[in-house]
Write an enzyme that holds these catalytic residues in place. Structure first.
Site, PDB file in Angstrom:
ATOM      1  CG  HIS A 288      -2.113  -0.864   1.111  1.00 16.74           C
ATOM      2  ND1 HIS A 288      -2.080  -2.198   1.447  1.00 16.74           N
ATOM      3  CD2 HIS A 288      -3.385  -0.613   0.692  1.00 16.74           C
ATOM      4  CE1 HIS A 288      -3.272  -2.728   1.242  1.00 16.74           C
ATOM      5  NE2 HIS A 288      -4.084  -1.794   0.788  1.00 16.74           N
TER       6      HIS A 288
ATOM      7  CE  LYS B 130      -3.858  -0.439   4.728  1.00 20.88           C
ATOM      8  NZ  LYS B 130      -5.114   0.175   5.203  1.00 20.88           N
TER       9      LYS B 130
END
Length: 224
Positions: A133, A137
């Site tokens: 990600h 995040k």
């Protein structure tokens, strides 16, 4: 439908942009970056929560008091799930909670469960999960990776599963489940090209949960 948005980061803004496609009117956007939380939230049919893990229990408590059902897209709050479930049940509201609302991801999870069933009796195969990600995040592994691991475990795969994460750049989200033996490898991968699929799934869930009471996942929404 009157929609209340809790959290106005990347996901909140995309949900806002797409809400009219689903026949929804956003009655308020609640986020500290927008000037703090109002003392009273306006009446709404459903809320969509893409705020922060620490905010989820309090958000659900306020929504239950207002009899407003909610779609929870925030991850990292599983340690508070028992409390949140109790509050929702006491308030008689509907909750759709999922680590990932994209249609493709939920089909991917169903495929992973079937793969785990087939692989469980074949002891020569080991398993791993890797997710990647964007650098911003906060939680790692991702909620989707943890859901994927639980899905595999739930179908009888008892051997170790190595779970790893990458946080870099602007990656929307990639999840891979692999099974490896001495002579062959099988991989299943879901790749998100942007966050639109997550937002559309959350809006679909919001329409579905309106008028329902209970605790649901995207599998209920999609009939998987």
């Amino acid at each position: 439908m009157r929609l209340l948005l809790l959290g106005y980061g990347r996901m909140g803004r995309i949900v806002d942009e797409l809400s009219r496609d689903y026949g929804m009117d956003v009655v308020a956007r609640v986020d500290p970056a927008l000037g703090g939380a109002p003392d009273a939230w306006p009446a709404a049919d459903v809320a969509i929560d893409f705020s922060t893990a620490s905010a989820v229990p309090g958000n659900v408590r306020r929504l239950a008091a207002q009899k407003t059902s909610v779609v929870i897209g925030t991850t990292g709050w599983s340690g508070s799930e028992a409390e949140v479930r109790r509050v929702a049940e006491d308030g008689g509201i509907g909750v759709v909670a999922a680590a990932n609302f994209a249609l493709g991801v939920n089909v991917f999870l169903a495929l992973a469960e079937r793969a785990a069933e087939l692989m469980a009796p074949n002891g020569e195969f080991g398993a791993w999960i890797h997710e990647a990600h964007h650098a911003a995040k906060l939680d790692a592994p991702s909620g989707t990776a943890l859901t994927l691991e639980a899905a595999v475990r739930g179908r009888g795969f008892a051997r170790p599963i190595d779970v790893s994460s990458t946080r870099a750049g602007s990656i929307p989200g990639t999840h891979t489940l692999g099974f490896d033996a001495a002579s062959e490898t099988i991989t299943l991968t879901h790749t998100a090209r942007d966050r639109t699929g997550f937002a559309r799934g959350a809006l679909q869930a919001a329409k579905w949960v309106h008028g329902r009471a209970g605790w649901f996942t995207m599998r209920d929404v999609l009939g998987l």
